[in-house]
Design an enzyme around this catalytic site. Sequence first.
Site, PDB file in Angstrom:
ATOM      1  N   SER A 195       0.834  -1.206   0.000  1.00 27.72           N
ATOM      2  CA  SER A 195       0.000   0.000   0.000  1.00 27.72           C
ATOM      3  C   SER A 195       0.863   1.248   0.000  1.00 27.72           C
ATOM      4  O   SER A 195       2.075   1.190   0.233  1.00 27.72           O
ATOM      5  CB  SER A 195      -0.908   0.013   1.233  1.00 27.72           C
ATOM      6  OG  SER A 195      -0.136   0.263   2.399  1.00 27.72           O
ATOM      7  N   CYS A 196       0.235   2.394  -0.238  1.00 37.13           N
ATOM      8  CA  CYS A 196       0.969   3.657  -0.212  1.00 37.13           C
ATOM      9  C   CYS A 196       1.552   3.914   1.174  1.00 37.13           C
ATOM     10  O   CYS A 196       2.688   4.394   1.301  1.00 37.13           O
ATOM     11  CB  CYS A 196       0.058   4.810  -0.639  1.00 37.13           C
ATOM     12  SG  CYS A 196      -1.452   4.977   0.340  1.00 37.13           S
ATOM     13  N   THR A 216     -10.352   8.835  -0.037  1.00 36.06           N
ATOM     14  CA  THR A 216     -10.200   8.094  -1.285  1.00 36.06           C
ATOM     15  C   THR A 216     -11.575   7.780  -1.875  1.00 36.06           C
ATOM     16  O   THR A 216     -12.615   8.004  -1.249  1.00 36.06           O
ATOM     17  CB  THR A 216      -9.441   6.770  -1.069  1.00 36.06           C
ATOM     18  OG1 THR A 216     -10.272   5.875  -0.317  1.00 36.06           O
ATOM     19  CG2 THR A 216      -8.134   6.998  -0.319  1.00 36.06           C
ATOM     20  N   ASN A 260       0.236  10.063  -1.464  1.00 38.42           N
ATOM     21  CA  ASN A 260      -0.272   8.696  -1.494  1.00 38.42           C
ATOM     22  C   ASN A 260      -0.734   8.264  -2.882  1.00 38.42           C
ATOM     23  O   ASN A 260      -1.016   7.085  -3.107  1.00 38.42           O
ATOM     24  CB  ASN A 260      -1.412   8.512  -0.498  1.00 38.42           C
ATOM     25  CG  ASN A 260      -2.465   9.593  -0.590  1.00 38.42           C
ATOM     26  OD1 ASN A 260      -2.289  10.681  -0.031  1.00 38.42           O
ATOM     27  ND2 ASN A 260      -3.552   9.322  -1.288  1.00 38.42           N
TER      28      ASN A 260
END
Length: 481
Positions: free
Chosen positions: A288-289, A319, A453
């Site tokens: 993941s980021c 998001t 991100n």
Amino acid sequence: MTVNDDSFTNWKNREEIAESMIPIIGKLHRERDVTVLLHSRSLVNKSVVSILKTHRFARQITGVELSVTETLPYLRALTTLDLGPSQIDIGMLAATHRGDDRGLTVEAFTAEAVAGATGADKIESRSGRDVVLYGFGRIGRLVARLLIEKAGSGNGLRLRAVVVRRGGAQDIVKRASLLRRDSIHGQFQGTITVDEASSTIFANGNAIKVIYANDPSEVDYTAYGIKDAVLIDNTGIWRDREGLSQHLRPGIDKVVLTAPGKGDVPNIVHGVNHDMIKPDEQILSCASCTTNAIVPPLKAMADEYGVLRGHVETVHSFTNDQNLLDNYHKADRRGRSAPLNMVITETGAASAVAKALPDLDAPITGSSIRVPVPDVSIAILSLRLGRETTREEVLGYLRNVSLTSALKRQIDFTTAPDAVSSDFMGSRHASIVDAGATKVDGDNAILYLWYDNEFGYSCQVVRVVQHVTGVEYPTYPAPAV
């Protein structure tokens, strides 16, 4: 002449020098597959002002501003060498030469420092490797921009196709428009045209076929001339080996997931464990980021101080998984309005650390708060260290890591006293250490790590793809281990 006149004249002189650097940088990139860097920041396709700003940024890392008058001789020296595909950091060349006491000329020092990229030792340019994007959302479009930007001489990665579900009338036109203009990341740097008859988007001369399919089993990539391709799955629909294996269709050689992988799918954080990828591994994840943001500085701290335990709290931009207004959502809190609330939720980043850093014998916990900003997040990493230290020592160490270590493409460093989240939009690093916010008390350290991100994570994804395809060229001068 006044001081103001002197300052303006100096600026105009530096503009002229930076302008002269652009064709040299471009020619090295197009003809020799050489990417010119300045303290790990690419200078390819940059404007005069961008080149000057990148030089000025060096003062944040080294404490001294770097001038184009210092770096131009090293750039010119590169043009005299028989260079092969590589990345060459002229900022590091200048810095290491400055500390060298042998009295070598710029030309001699440069030739020695990049010897691995010349003559019999150089890597030969390889034929391009096909890439397919499965899904064309936020990450997919940013990865597309990066692949197009890095097309260079044509010997690297080639974005050949995008696979999506048909969205209705003028589908391809609308998708091209989303690639062309982005509310956060701005305009695409170049030209984009669409041929609806052939379902093709042309971006800076790159022909990208838009393939419509509802699931992987519907596509035979060889029918489009695609072979031995790396498929990047940006949908997150399938996250285990069984699901991702559906992509291994004719024409596809490897699958890279832009989400945390489940089960035995390797979770890769470039710069930390990418060297552990087995040559025959066909399915892997870029994690993941947030995992990419915390693992490199966590490794750096563990290597120097030891880490006994830690907790990460991410203050994360909202998001697409959240709702604009309150509505049903399968998660407990994500149904509440994203732009109106801070939303407590979970993060898998802490548990993913074990996959990326299996030798780290320390419990790491984590949680997340989604906040009403569209991009750029911050991870607050609280660590119990293996020994006592001071704030000055930690900051000095992390500054050096960001400048000279093997993690310099992952870890950035800022001393800006007024830094806020929007300052880091477009950062290509996995995370940026905020020096002003760092706290150290004996064996306790709290690091504040900014990260884009979306874009920073996309850069990490492309680095992993470059590595598994063999087009991740070595960097000179070689970074410290």
